[in-house]
Design a protein around this motif. Structure first.
Motif, PDB file in Angstrom:
ATOM      1  N   MET A 133       0.867  -1.100  -0.004  1.00  0.00           N
ATOM      2  CA  MET A 133       0.080  -0.218   0.039  1.00  0.00           C
ATOM      3  C   MET A 133       0.951   1.301   0.045  1.00  0.00           C
ATOM      4  N   ARG A 134       0.425   2.283  -0.819  1.00  0.00           N
ATOM      5  CA  ARG A 134       1.393   3.606  -0.968  1.00  0.00           C
ATOM      6  C   ARG A 134       0.807   4.595  -0.089  1.00  0.00           C
ATOM      7  N   ALA A 135       1.794   5.134   0.552  1.00  0.00           N
ATOM      8  CA  ALA A 135       1.364   6.184   1.564  1.00  0.00           C
ATOM      9  C   ALA A 135       2.067   7.647   1.234  1.00  0.00           C
ATOM     10  N   LEU A 136       1.538   8.825   1.499  1.00  0.00           N
ATOM     11  CA  LEU A 136       2.250  10.003   1.299  1.00  0.00           C
ATOM     12  C   LEU A 136       1.853  10.774   2.637  1.00  0.00           C
ATOM     13  N   ILE A 137       3.009  11.279   3.361  1.00  0.00           N
ATOM     14  CA  ILE A 137       2.865  12.185   4.573  1.00  0.00           C
ATOM     15  C   ILE A 137       2.755  13.306   4.264  1.00  0.00           C
ATOM     16  N   VAL A 138       1.685  14.229   4.791  1.00  0.00           N
ATOM     17  CA  VAL A 138       1.644  15.596   4.688  1.00  0.00           C
ATOM     18  C   VAL A 138       1.436  16.370   5.969  1.00  0.00           C
ATOM     19  N   GLY A 139       1.888  17.543   5.697  1.00  0.00           N
ATOM     20  CA  GLY A 139       1.730  18.339   6.983  1.00  0.00           C
ATOM     21  C   GLY A 139       2.381  19.780   7.089  1.00  0.00           C
ATOM     22  N   ILE A 140       2.201  20.515   7.840  1.00  0.00           N
ATOM     23  CA  ILE A 140       2.697  21.891   7.853  1.00  0.00           C
ATOM     24  C   ILE A 140       4.189  21.765   8.098  1.00  0.00           C
ATOM     25  N   PRO A 141       4.828  22.993   7.834  1.00  0.00           N
ATOM     26  CA  PRO A 141       6.326  22.882   8.378  1.00  0.00           C
ATOM     27  C   PRO A 141       6.703  22.699   9.933  1.00  0.00           C
TER      28      PRO A 141
END
Ligand code: G4P
Length: 290
Positions: free
Chosen positions: A121-129
């Motif tokens: 399963m492919r994941a991407l991490i996102v978030g503010i600095p």
């Protein structure tokens, strides 16, 4: 690192994430457990376009564990899977692939049903600095990912990092902007150190910090600075300034004539708050979001 966000940057950031959404099965939305709401991007639901999502509250080692539990319930009530980790030591980080697998269970079953071999399963991490995206990526990868791209002459394209056998992670996170319209959000991010002090007045940041501490963590504050008298009304600004002055006096932050050097006292308060010297502190609670 402080990023100045302009409308063009926001559009570009959004587009970059939306391009990556095509490549992945699930988004890991990373928040700071001390400020779960203030560390959220205001357009996150719109940007993620219904992609499956796991909310991960990072820096749980610095946050109040009772507040973290309440935040987990709050997000669960909104229908989001949510967990808390500490990427600096790796606590709970390796439970992320299991949660991802659980959330994508139906998709995996469908692949098997169609006679396909289920892929990772492919994941991407996102978030503010500053929420800890790079730290978490390195922790999940079990090595320092950033280091490879830093070698001169090596152009670093987008790569997949294997996390165990069942998850792959994009090596570059999606960087999002925080909510700007709400002044308190800025102050809460500044209290954690995510926004640098040059942008906001240091005494104002410390004022908000002391107000939260006086309201919810008075024993810890009193013990740290040897304070005797709690503010009669923690909503009263004069009372909070009086506590800041008491702290200044206790730490010898005095100007000529015996006046308290509030700027110096503010620096001490913020440094100690960020270093966790008052114990584990959460600066906003789900019951009091404003
Ligand atoms: P980003 O990619 O989202 O911008 O964040 P990054 O990983 O660079 O992390 C920002 C800061 O937060 C770093 O500290 C990092 O060590 C710290 N950090 C990340 N995750 C955790 C965590 O779970 N717990 C704690 N306590 N800290 C965490 P720094 O002061 O900028 O750098 P350094 O002191 O580590 O050199």
């Amino acid at each position: 690192m402080t990023i100045q966000w302009f409308p063009g940057h926001m559009t570009r950031a959004r587009r970059q994430i939306q391009d990556k959404l095509k490549l992945i099965d699930i988004v890991i939305e990373l928040l700071d457990a001390r400020v779960p709401m203030s560390s959220r991007n205001p357009m996150i639901d719109e940007i993620l376009q219904g992609k499956p999502r796991l909310i991960v509250m990072n820096k749980a080692d610095l946050a109040d564990p009772r507040a973290t539990d309440r935040w987990i319930s709050f997000f669960s009530d909104q229908g989001h899977a949510c967990m808390a980790v500490d990427s600096s030591t790796g606590t709970k980080v390796m439970e992320i692939p299991d949660r991802v697998k659980e959330l994508l269970h139906d998709k995996i079953s469908r692949m098997i049903g169609k006679g396909m071999n289920p892929r990772a399963m492919r994941a991407l991490i996102v978030g503010i600095p500053n929420v800890g995206k790079s730290t978490l990526i390195n922790r999940l990868a079990g090595r320092n990912i950033a280091a490879t791209g830093d070698r001169p002459g090596v152009t670093k394209g987008q790569q997949w990092i294997k996390v165990g056998t069942e998850m792959e992670l994009l090596d570059t996170p999606g960087i999002l902007w925080p909510k700007f319209e709400d002044e308190l959000v800025g102050y809460r991010l500044a209290m954690t150190g995510a926004i640098k002090e040059q942008i906001l007045n240091i005494e104002d940041i410390a004022f908000f910090a002391v107000r939260v501490l006086a309201q919810r963590y008075w024993p810890a504050l009193a013990e740290r600075f040897g304070l005797d008298t709690p503010p009669k009304d923690p909503e009263d600004a004069d009372e909070i300034v009086r506590v800041m002055e008491d702290i200044g006096r206790k730490r010898g932050c005095l100007l000529s004539g015996g006046r308290v050097n509030l700027e110096k006292a503010s620096g001490i308060i913020l440094r100690e708050l960020r270093a966790g010297k008052f114990g584990r502190i959460t600066l906003e609670e789900p019951e009091r979001i404003n």
